[in-house]
Design a protein around this motif. Structure first.
Motif: not given
Length: 375
Positions: A2, A233, A261, A265, A267, A369-370, A373, A375
């Motif tokens: 991240l 996140a 998620l 992302s 996850t 988070l996406a 990271s 994504a």
């Protein structure tokens, strides 16, 4: 890995957001208002149904239809069973999917079609099949799509989906915030008219207001330390989210969060409702995913070695049934296994408002988070 510095860079987030996910989350309130207006213009608010349908069947592709069915089923309760018709096919492509009505479906049942695409031949065929069976058909899909013509030909009610210009720039993610509210809002208005749930125009406006408030608290310009979505996140980076929910409305919000998620992302997450979650996930927290399971992790090479994956509990709460709460037991279980815990609880309000808040905050968290990271 991240990139936490990206979380506090509005310009960097905007550049990384090639799918307009942040914009969709920020404009969720506006999407609800537009969708409500489209429903009113289609005549939903003037409908006078002859009693409740025996059953409500929902068809559509992917997470959008699954989450819509989950939310409507939760809100409707035991008034009428809400069932999602799962598609069959050799691939998730629109042309490969097919839907079938159950053998018992007939004139006392309601078929809802919800899709952000509208080009699926299988949904057009389903609309025709429902017409032959005598089912009432209501569809929400992009305007001028083949489905709109099929539903019109089957004497059904078609509501144009509330879309934004940037929806056409990239393929729409089924878990994108704008997609959910564009499909869900007209169906809330419709089921309000049937008496299955309570969602009059003023309630939809309160949903939009609550979503606007969350956008202000969780927007990209708000620093991580005071932004609950960015904080969540960052906490979920390199963790396995163990999502526990308490309260009827929190259940579908938690399941949507897990789906978002995974799709946005990449996850993985597990989700369960309290109090059963404590027994279901006790062994998971005691195993190799527990924070204290790898005592040598402190000495690993932070540059060369990937971090070990550890569980982190995310507790979503909204008015436990009967006022009884398993939250203290959940905190004790997490603490016993050295597992960190994040908690989200909405501000006071009606069921639709608090549900909207849980969805909105977790939507923002999944998007951050996406983006952070890569994504």
């Amino acid at each position: 890995m991240l990139d936490e510095s990206l979380l506090d860079s509005p310009e960097g987030l905007a550049e990384a957001d090639r799918r307009a996910l942040l914009r969709g989350a920020a404009e969720a309130g506006a999407r609800v208002r537009t969708a409500a207006r489209h429903a009113a213009e289609a005549g939903v608010n003037n409908l006078k149904p002859d009693g409740r349908p025996r059953a409500v069947l929902i068809a559509g592709p992917g997470a959008a239809a699954t989450q819509t069915a989950d939310l409507l089923g939760t809100l409707a309760g035991a008034g009428s069973p809400v069932t999602r018709l799962a598609p069959t096919g050799v691939a998730p492509a629109p042309g490969a999917l097919r839907w079938e009505l159950p053998g018992w479906a007939g004139s006392v049942d309601l078929l809802l079609i919800a899709t952000p695409d509208g080009t699926e031949p299988g949904l057009s065929l389903l609309s025709e099949q429902a017409y032959r069976r005598g089912c009432t058909v209501v569809a929400v899909a992009p305007a001028d799509s083949p489905l709109a013509e099929a539903v019109g030909g089957s004497h059904g009610l078609f509501v144009p989906m509330a879309t934004a210009p940037y929806d056409q720039d990239e393929p729409l993610a089924a878990s994108a915030p704008g997609v959910l509210w564009a499909l869900l809002t007209p169906l809330l208005a419709l089921l309000d008219r049937t008496g299955l749930l309570t969602a009059p125009p003023e309630a939809l406006e309160k949903i939009a207001d609550r979503l606007d408030g969350i956008a202000e608290r969780c927007g990209p310009a708000i620093a991580t330390y005071s932004n609950p979505a960015k904080t969540l996140a960052a906490e979920l980076a390199e963790a396995l989210p163990v999502v526990w929910t308490e309260g009827v409305s929190a259940g579908p919000a938690g399941r949507r969060f897990a789906a978002a998620l995974a799709e946005l992302s990449g996850t993985p997450a597990v989700v369960a409702e309290l109090p059963e979650a404590l027994a279901a996930h006790s062994a998971l927290l005691a195993g190799r995913l527990a924070a204290g399971a790898d005592p040598d992790d402190f000495f690993r090479d932070r540059v060369e070695e990937a971090p070990a994956l550890h569980a982190r509990v995310v507790l979503l709460r909204d008015r436990p049934i009967g006022g009884l709460t398993a939250a203290p037991a959940a905190r004790d279980l997490a603490l016993t296994h050295d597992t960190p815990i994040s908690e989200l609880e909405p501000e006071a309000g009606g069921e639709l408002e608090t549900l909207a808040e849980l969805i909105a905050v977790t939507d923002f968290a999944a998007v951050y988070l996406a983006l952070a990271s890569g994504a």
